[in-house]
Design a protein around this motif. Structure first.
Motif, PDB file in Angstrom:
ATOM      1  N   GLU A  52     -11.357  -7.818 -22.912  1.00 42.04           N
ATOM      2  CA  GLU A  52     -11.575  -9.243 -22.702  1.00 42.04           C
ATOM      3  C   GLU A  52     -13.063  -9.540 -22.628  1.00 42.04           C
ATOM      4  OE1 GLU A  52      -9.131  -7.490 -21.392  1.00 42.04           O
ATOM      5  OE2 GLU A  52      -7.603  -8.733 -20.415  1.00 42.04           O
ATOM      6  N   ALA A  70     -14.734  -9.105 -26.077  1.00 40.57           N
ATOM      7  CA  ALA A  70     -14.374 -10.191 -26.997  1.00 40.57           C
ATOM      8  C   ALA A  70     -15.092 -11.473 -26.599  1.00 40.57           C
ATOM      9  CB  ALA A  70     -12.871 -10.401 -26.999  1.00 40.57           C
ATOM     10  N   SER A 105     -13.118 -14.828 -32.156  1.00 40.24           N
ATOM     11  CA  SER A 105     -12.341 -13.856 -32.911  1.00 40.24           C
ATOM     12  C   SER A 105     -11.244 -14.530 -33.718  1.00 40.24           C
ATOM     13  CB  SER A 105     -11.659 -12.860 -31.960  1.00 40.24           C
ATOM     14  OG  SER A 105     -12.607 -12.057 -31.317  1.00 40.24           O
ATOM     15  N   VAL A 113      -7.845 -11.194 -26.280  1.00 41.29           N
ATOM     16  CA  VAL A 113      -9.000 -11.551 -27.100  1.00 41.29           C
ATOM     17  C   VAL A 113      -9.238 -13.065 -27.124  1.00 41.29           C
ATOM     18  CG1 VAL A 113      -9.783 -11.554 -29.517  1.00 41.29           C
ATOM     19  CG2 VAL A 113      -8.920  -9.465 -28.493  1.00 41.29           C
TER      20      VAL A 113
END
Lengths: 250, 457
Positions: free
Chosen positions: B46, B49, B56, B124
Motif C-alpha cells: 500500500e 503504491a 496505478s 493498490v
C-alpha cells in the motif's frame, strides 16, 4: 447394433468435458461394431420409456444447475420408468447430485432432486478439489477408477446404499465416509470427471454393455478387450497424482 | 503491535533477495522480493503504491491480460516511467516485486490474476482497471466462473471514487460490471463478417439478468460478441471504443479501424487473430484513460512485439519455433482458428503439464475443438507431464494413433519436433504455462533467446 443415448441438458451441463465421455463411448462402441446415436434432451423435451438405452447427465456450474434443476426433478417418474425398463444411466458431478433427493446450497436454498439415487447433498465449507482414485467392484470385476473431483456438495448415501467405489486417495462423496459415487442397478453416479471415461476404459465398456443389454433385450454382452495402451498410461499417471496430491479424508 | 521497518530498509532487503534468487539461478526473482516485503511489512505494498505520483492501473482477464498490459506499456512508456510486472508474475507478490523493482516509477501498470484482483485492488487503490473477459479456466483453483464474476463486482463497487473501470462490453458478465462502476468505459468489436457460431460448451450464454439464452447478432471469440436477451431485453452496452473493418492477415498481422469518441485511426497490429484485436482495443481504451494521445496509441500498437510465449517467434538455428500458449478451451480454440487461417503447419508439438499454474484438472483439453487442426496435421508430438492424456484426447478425436508421437520429456519433444521440421521451416509449439516456461528455458540455455525476466526489463 444401434445404442441410443439421451444426453440431458448438454448446453447447460458440460463443465468438465462431458463431451469427452461421449467421444469415448462412441469410439469404443464403433470398435465393437455398434453405433452410438446421441440425442440431446433439453428442458421440456420428454423421455419416453424405451426411447433410450443410456441416459447421461453431466455437470455444470451452480447457475446452470439451478436453471435445469426444476426440469430434472420433474422427470422423476419418466427417469424411474426408463430405468425400470432396463436403460442404463451415467451421471457425473452436478448430474449425480441432482439425481439424489435434494441439493441444499450455502444459503440453505434447496434444489429438488429426481430421487433416482438414495442420497442427499448439502454444500459444505470449502470445495473438495483434487485428483481422486477409487476402488470399484461391478458385477464381480474389480478395477480402480481415476479422476478429478471439484465439488462443494457433501453427498450422504442412505444406509445400505451401494457406492460406486471406496476412496483409495482423494475425498469422494463427502470427504469422510470413504464412499464415492452411487450405484443402483444399471445406473451409476460419480463425482469423478477428468473426463471420467477416457482414462477408465473398463468403466466405459461396462456402461456400454449395460446399454447394449437394454438395446438387445438380453444380458450384457461380452466384449473383446481393446489394447488401450495410451488409456492405461493416462490412467497410471492420474492414479499417481491421486496418491501424491489427492485430498485427504478427514 | 509490531513496528514496521522503515520502508527504504525493507526495500533494500527485499531487492537483495531478488538478486540472490537470480544469482542462485532459481528464476527471475519476480516474486521473491514481494514475498520478503510481505513478511517484513504486510502493508508495504500500500505504501509503495501510494508513492507513485500517477497512481496505478490494473489489467485482468482470463485470456490476454499479459498481452494487453504489454501493449499499454508500449504505448505509455516513452512518456512515463513505469512499474510493470512484465514477466507475468501476477499475484500479490508479483505486483509487490514490480513496485520494488524501479525507483522513480511514476505509474504502476500491473496485470493481475483474476482471483487475486480484488485483493490487489484493495491494496493498490488503482485509478483505472481494465477487465477483458471471463472464460472457464482453472476451475480447480478459483472455483466457478460465477464466483469470480461476483468477486469482481464487489471489487468494482469498492474502487476509489474517481477510478475508471474499462470493460469489454462483448462479454456479458464483464460488460454488466459497467452498471456497477461509478465511471465506466466500454469497448468491443463490431464487424459481423468475422462472426462464428457459439462454440461447444460456451460460457456465459445465459442472460445475466434473467437466465434466458442470449441471441447473438455476432459471436467473435467464444461467447464474446453482440448479444441480446430475447426475454428481458438485456443487450450489450453501448460501446465507447470500437474495432471496426477488421482484416486478418493470416499468422502475420491484423488491421482495424479504432473508433473512439474523439478520433478514428486505422491500426496495423503485428499480431494475428481476433483475440488480439480485443487485446489491442482494450489496451487503447485503458491507455486513453491514462492520458495517451491518438498518435501514441497508434505508434504503440503498431510497434508492439509479442509478449513471451504469446505467438512468440524464436529462431533456433535454421528453423523458427513459434510458441503459442494454450491454457484453456477459449484460448485453445482461438489458437486453432488462427493456425488454420494462416495455412496450418504439417506438424506441431503440443505440451500438457498439470502443475498448479497450468491447472491440475486437465479435462479442459476435451473442450478445445482440436479436430479441424488435427484434420490438417500429418503428425503431432505430444509431451509434458500429462502427455498420455493428450494422446488419448487426439486419438478419440479421430486422429490416427500412429501419427501421434508420445515424448513426455519436454526437451526431447522439442528436439523431435525440430528434427521433423525441414531446414528453413517453422515448428509450432502449443504449451501450457509451465511447459512454456520450461521450453523457453531450454532454448535460452542453448543461447537462442534471452531469459524472460530480461526480456521483461
Amino acid at each position: 447394433m444401434r445404442i441410443v443415448v439421451g444426453h440431458l441438458y448438454p448446453e447447460h451441463l458440460n463443465i468438465y468435458a462431458d463431451r469427452g465421455n461421449m467421444a469415448v463411448l462412441a469410439r469404443r462402441a464403433a470398435l465393437r461394431g455398434h453405433e452410438l446415436e446421441v440425442r440431446p434432451l433439453g428442458v421440456g423435451e420428454p423421455i419416453r420409456p424405451g426411447d433410450h438405452d443410456l441416459l447421461y447427465v453431466g455437470g455444470g456450474q451452480d447457475r446452470e444447475q439451478a436453471l435445469i434443476a426444476p426440469d430434472l426433478a420433474a422427470r422423476r417418474r419418466s427417469l424411474a420408468e426408463a430405468l425400470a425398463d432396463g436403460a442404463a444411466l451415467l451421471a457425473v458431478c452436478g448430474g449425480y447430485q441432482l439425481l439424489g433427493r435434494f441439493y441444499r446450497g450455502h444459503q440453505g436454498a434447496e434444489l429438488p432432486g429426481a430421487g433416482i439415487f438414495p442420497h442427499e447433498t448439502v454444500a459444505g465449507q470449502g470445495r473438495l478439489i483434487g485428483d481422486v482414485l477409487i476402488a470399484c467392484e461391478l458385477d464381480g470385476e474389480r478395477w480402480n477408477v481415476a479422476g478429478f473431483e471439484n465439488h462443494a456438495g457433501r453427498t450422504r448415501l442412505d444406509a445400505g446404499a451401494e457406492p460406486l467405489g471406496r476412496v483409495v486417495a482423494g475425498f469422494g462423496n463427502d470427504g469422510e465416509s470413504g464412499f464415492e459415487g452411487c450405484r443402483v442397478g444399471r445406473a451409476i453416479g460419480t463425482y469423478l470427471h477428468g473426463p471420467l471415461l477416457p482414462r477408465n476404459p473398463w468403466l466405459a465398456d461396462w456402461v456400454l454393455r449395460q446399454a447394449l443389454a437394454h438395446a438387445s433385450g438380453s444380458e450384457p454382452p461380452a466384449f473383446e478387450p481393446l489394447p488401450d495402451v495410451l488409456e492405461r498410461q493416462a490412467h497410471e499417471v492420474a492414479a499417481r497424482r491421486a496418491y501424491a496430491r489427492g485430498g485427504k479424508l478427514r | 503491535m509490531r513496528v514496521p521497518l522503515p520502508l527504504p530498509l525493507e526495500i533494500a532487503l527485499a531487492r537483495g533477495a531478488g538478486r540472490l534468487s537470480r544469482l542462485a539461478r532459481r528464476g527471475g526473482g519476480t516474486t521473491i522480493p514481494g514475498k520478503i516485503l510481505w513478511l517484513l511489512d504486510p502493508r508495504a505494498i500500500e505504501r509503495l503504491a501510494a508513492r507513485l505520483p500517477l497512481g496505478s492501473a490494473l489489467v485482468s482477464a482470463t485470456n490476454g491480460k499479459t498481452t494487453t498490459t504489454a501493449m499499454v506499456a508500449e504505448i505509455v512508456q516513452r512518456r512515463v516511467e513505469l512499474a510493470h510486472n512484465s514477466a507475468g508474475a501476477n499475484l500479490v507478490s508479483g505486483v509487490a516485486s514490480a513496485l520494488l523493482a524501479r525507483d522513480g516509477a511514476q505509474l504502476g501498470l500491473f496485470e493481475v490474476d483474476e482471483g487475486a484482483l480484488p485483493e490487489v485492488a484493495r491494496r493498490v487503490r488503482p485509478r483505472a482497471v481494465c477487465l477483458g473477459n471471463l472464460f472457464r479456466d482453472q476451475l480447480d483453483r478459483w472455483g466457478e466462473l460465477e464466483l469470480v464474476a461476483d468477486r469482481w463486482r464487489a471489487m468494482v463497487a469498492e474502487l476509489p471514487r474517481d477510478a475508471v473501470t474499462v470493460v469489454n462490453g462483448d462479454d456479458p458478465q464483464v460488460g454488466y460490471l459497467a452498471e456497477t462502476a461509478r465511471r465506466a468505459v466500454v469497448f468491443g468489436l463490431d464487424d459481423p463478417r468475422h462472426a462464428t457460431p457459439l462454440p461447444h460448451a460456451a460460457d456465459s450464454r445465459w442472460c445475466v439478468r434473467c437466465g434466458t439464452p442470449y441471441r447473438y447478432e455476432a459471436a467473435y471469440v467464444g461467447h464474446l460478441g453482440d448479444y441480446a436477451c430475447p426475454a428481458c431485453g438485456h443487450v450489450r452496452p453501448a460501446l465507447d471504443l470500437v474495432a471496426r473493418a477488421i482484416e486478418l492477415d493470416g499468422l502475420e498481422a491484423s488491421s482495424f479501424d479504432l473508433v473512439t469518441p474523439d478520433w478514428t485511426r486505422r491500426i496495423r497490429l503485428p499480431l494475428p487473430g481476433l483475440y488480439n484485436v480485443y487485446n489491442a482495443t482494450g489496451a487503447a481504451a485503458l491507455a486513453r484513460e491514462l492520458g495517451a494521445s491518438a498518435d501514441e496509441i497508434v505508434r504503440g500498437l503498431e510497434g508492439f512485439a509479442p509478449a513471451f510465449g504469446r505467438f512468440e517467434r524464436i529462431a533456433v538455428g535454421d528453423r523458427e519455433v513459434v510458441v503459442l500458449l494454450v491454457k484453456n478451451p477459449a484460448g485453445g480454440n482461438e489458437v486453432v482458428r488462427t493456425l488454420l487461417a494462416g495455412g496450418p503447419p504439417p506438424r506441431a508439438v503440443v505440451a500438457l503439464n498439470d502443475a498448479i499454474a497450468d491447472g491440475q484438472d486437465v479435462s479442459w483439453i476435451w473442450d478445445v475443438d482440436w479436430e479441424p487442426l488435427l484434420a490438417r496435421l500429418e503428425g503431432v508430438v505430444v509431451t509434458g507431464s500429462r502427455a498420455a492424456e493428450l494422446a488419448v484426447r487426439f486419438v478419440y478425436g479421430g486422429f490416427d494413433a500412429s501419427a501421434v508421437e508420445l515424448v513426455p520429456d519436454l526437451e526431447g519433444a522439442l528436439d523431435r519436433g525440430l528434427e521433423l521440421t525441414p531446414a528453413g521451416g517453422r515448428l509450432f509449439v502449443l504449451p501450457t504455462y509451465t511447459a512454456m516456461l520450461a521450453l523457453r528455458e531450454v532454448v535460452t540455455a542453448r543461447g537462442f533467446t534471452r531469459p524472460y525476466w530480461e526480456d521483461a526489463a
